[in-house]
Design a protein around this motif. Structure first.
Motif, short mmCIF file in Angstrom:
data_model
loop_
_atom_site.label_atom_id
_atom_site.label_comp_id
_atom_site.label_asym_id
_atom_site.label_seq_id
_atom_site.Cartn_x
_atom_site.Cartn_y
_atom_site.Cartn_z
N ALA A 1 0.86 -1.19 0.00
CA ALA A 1 0.00 0.00 0.00
C ALA A 1 0.89 1.23 0.00
CB ALA A 1 -0.91 0.00 1.22
N GLU A 2 0.69 2.11 -0.98
CA GLU A 2 1.59 3.25 -1.13
C GLU A 2 0.87 4.50 -1.61
OE1 GLU A 2 4.21 4.68 -0.55
OE2 GLU A 2 5.25 3.05 0.43
N SER A 3 1.44 5.63 -1.23
CA SER A 3 1.09 6.91 -1.82
C SER A 3 1.94 7.12 -3.07
CB SER A 3 1.35 8.05 -0.83
OG SER A 3 0.57 7.92 0.33
N THR A 4 1.36 7.65 -4.10
CA THR A 4 2.07 7.83 -5.36
C THR A 4 2.76 9.19 -5.42
OG1 THR A 4 0.21 8.85 -6.50
CG2 THR A 4 0.29 6.43 -6.47
N ARG A 5 3.49 9.37 -6.51
CA ARG A 5 4.23 10.62 -6.71
C ARG A 5 3.30 11.84 -6.68
NH1 ARG A 5 7.95 9.98 -11.50
NH2 ARG A 5 6.04 10.05 -12.73
N LYS A 6 2.12 11.69 -7.25
CA LYS A 6 1.16 12.80 -7.28
C LYS A 6 0.88 13.31 -5.87
CE LYS A 6 -2.28 15.38 -8.91
NZ LYS A 6 -2.05 16.56 -9.78
N TYR A 7 0.70 12.41 -4.94
CA TYR A 7 0.39 12.79 -3.56
C TYR A 7 1.64 13.31 -2.84
CZ TYR A 7 -1.24 12.39 1.27
OH TYR A 7 -1.56 12.65 2.57
N ILE A 8 2.75 12.59 -2.98
CA ILE A 8 3.97 12.98 -2.28
C ILE A 8 4.47 14.34 -2.75
CG2 ILE A 8 6.37 12.35 -1.78
CD1 ILE A 8 4.33 10.56 -0.42
N TYR A 9 4.22 14.68 -4.01
CA TYR A 9 4.66 15.96 -4.53
C TYR A 9 3.73 17.12 -4.15
CZ TYR A 9 8.44 14.25 -7.56
OH TYR A 9 9.61 13.73 -8.04
N THR B 1 4.65 6.82 -9.98
CA THR B 1 3.21 6.78 -10.26
C THR B 1 2.69 5.39 -9.93
OG1 THR B 1 3.49 6.03 -12.54
CG2 THR B 1 3.54 8.42 -12.15
N ALA B 2 1.37 5.25 -9.92
CA ALA B 2 0.77 3.95 -9.64
C ALA B 2 1.22 2.91 -10.65
CB ALA B 2 -0.75 4.07 -9.64
N SER B 3 1.21 3.26 -11.94
CA SER B 3 1.61 2.31 -12.98
C SER B 3 3.08 1.95 -12.86
CB SER B 3 1.31 2.88 -14.37
OG SER B 3 2.01 4.09 -14.59
N GLU B 4 3.91 2.89 -12.43
CA GLU B 4 5.34 2.60 -12.24
C GLU B 4 5.56 1.63 -11.08
OE1 GLU B 4 7.30 6.72 -14.05
OE2 GLU B 4 6.87 6.56 -11.89
N VAL C 1 -12.49 10.84 -13.81
CA VAL C 1 -12.04 9.45 -13.91
C VAL C 1 -10.65 9.39 -14.55
CG1 VAL C 1 -14.36 8.51 -14.01
CG2 VAL C 1 -13.22 9.18 -16.13
N ASP C 2 -10.22 10.48 -15.19
CA ASP C 2 -8.91 10.52 -15.84
C ASP C 2 -7.83 11.12 -14.94
OD1 ASP C 2 -9.97 9.50 -18.23
OD2 ASP C 2 -10.62 11.51 -18.85
N ARG C 3 -8.12 11.21 -13.65
CA ARG C 3 -7.17 11.80 -12.72
C ARG C 3 -5.92 10.94 -12.59
NH1 ARG C 3 -11.16 9.27 -9.54
NH2 ARG C 3 -10.30 7.52 -8.33
N GLU C 4 -4.85 11.56 -12.13
CA GLU C 4 -3.66 10.81 -11.76
C GLU C 4 -3.87 10.29 -10.34
OE1 GLU C 4 1.20 11.31 -11.23
OE2 GLU C 4 0.01 12.90 -12.22
N GLU C 5 -3.70 8.99 -10.15
CA GLU C 5 -4.02 8.37 -8.86
C GLU C 5 -3.05 8.83 -7.78
OE1 GLU C 5 -6.68 6.89 -8.46
OE2 GLU C 5 -7.29 6.21 -10.45
N THR C 6 -3.59 8.95 -6.57
CA THR C 6 -2.78 9.36 -5.43
C THR C 6 -2.39 8.19 -4.53
OG1 THR C 6 -4.81 9.85 -4.20
CG2 THR C 6 -3.76 11.67 -5.37
N LEU C 7 -3.11 7.08 -4.63
CA LEU C 7 -2.84 5.90 -3.80
C LEU C 7 -2.94 4.64 -4.64
CD1 LEU C 7 -5.13 6.74 -0.72
CD2 LEU C 7 -2.66 7.04 -0.84
N ILE C 8 -2.19 3.63 -4.23
CA ILE C 8 -2.32 2.32 -4.85
C ILE C 8 -2.20 1.25 -3.77
CG2 ILE C 8 0.16 2.26 -5.44
CD1 ILE C 8 -0.65 0.43 -7.82
N ASN C 9 -3.13 0.31 -3.78
CA ASN C 9 -3.07 -0.89 -2.95
C ASN C 9 -3.03 -2.08 -3.89
OD1 ASN C 9 -3.41 0.70 -0.66
ND2 ASN C 9 -5.60 0.37 -0.54
N LEU C 10 -2.15 -3.03 -3.61
CA LEU C 10 -2.12 -4.22 -4.46
C LEU C 10 -1.64 -5.42 -3.67
CD1 LEU C 10 1.03 -5.10 -5.42
CD2 LEU C 10 0.81 -2.99 -6.73
N VAL C 11 -2.06 -6.58 -4.14
CA VAL C 11 -1.58 -7.86 -3.60
C VAL C 11 -0.83 -8.55 -4.73
CG1 VAL C 11 -2.22 -10.09 -2.64
CG2 VAL C 11 -3.48 -8.05 -1.96
#
Length: 247
Positions: free
Chosen positions: A163-171, A188-191, A233-243
């Motif tokens: 679970a992470e905050s992305t560059r958009k949020y950290i910046y 970014t989330a995709s990165e 819906v085209d926003r840059e994501e601020t958070l990502i959770n993944l398993v």
């Protein structure tokens, strides 16, 4: 198979010395992760989401590592949800480990604690069933090396709950003002998905979530709550959770 519950006992873990790099939290950040807002709106929300994303969930994951355990607020949650026989918290900060020790004793948990000073983890190859990494990776400089270690110590089929905050949020200005991070290591989330996949993990789309929580927005969701303006819906994501699953 009966689930083995930990008794009130603390064990220690010896961690190899090295030259790892980690940007410690600011004084404000240390205070914040001790608050109820952190526990309920950040940590618990992330664990609820991650648990939902697990495919073919097992009743028990025998060995669980909380990487970047901080104040230890996740330890009881992990114990209650996943019923480990061995629960280990590791962190780069000695003060955080001391806080985790107090938290685990308060709940009567049997845990191991270890300070990491580099990317190396104090576990044998393929000896861990689950790694929980929550809001820690954006403080880590040697991210690829740490992911390699996650892959090494996890068993085949083992889980990485990330679970992470992305560059958009950290910046964002408020985060840069109040917290400390290695800004050149933010992604970014995709990165993040690409980096974890390249490290040898399987990341299915059904096991990825992009929560857009109020605290991760630049306006703290005021535009939506006060004026009904729905985020794009085209926003840059601020958070990502993944398993992710260890191949």
């Amino acid at each position: 198979m009966a689930v083995v519950r930990p008794r009130h006992l603390e064990t220690s873990v010896v961690v190899p010395e090295g030259a790892g790099r980690f940007v410690p939290e600011s004084r404000f950040g240390v205070w914040f992760i001790g608050t109820g807002i952190w526990a309920n709106h950040v940590l618990k929300r992330a664990l609820d989401d991650l648990e939902r994303l697990i495919q073919n969930r097992r009743v028990s994951y025998p060995t669980i590592v909380d990487f970047g355990c901080g104040f230890g607020r996740a330890l009881k949650m992990l114990n209650d949800r996943f019923h480990p026989r061995q629960l280990v918290g590791v962190d780069f900060d000695s003060e955080m480990l001391a806080r985790s020790r107090i938290e685990s004793q308060r709940h009567g948990l049997a845990i191991g604690l270890g300070k990491v000073s580099n990317a190396l983890l104090p576990f044998a190859d393929q000896s861990v069933d689950m790694i929980f990494c929550h809001q820690t990776f954006h403080h880590v400089v040697d991210q690829h090396e740490v992911l390699d270690e996650f892959h090494r110590v996890l068993k085949r089929g083992g889980l990485l709950l990330f679970a992470e905050s992305t560059r958009k949020y950290i910046y964002s200005w408020i985060i840069r003002l109040l917290f400390r991070h290695p800004l050149d290591k933010q992604r970014t989330a995709s990165e993040y998905v690409a980096m974890i996949s390249e490290a040898g993990f399987t990341v299915c789309q059904d096991s990825i979530s992009y929560p857009y929580l109020w605290w991760s927005r630049s306006d703290f969701a005021l535009m939506e709550n006060l004026f009904g303006i729905v985020p794009s819906v085209d926003r840059e994501e601020t958070l990502i959770n993944l398993v992710a699953i260890r191949d």
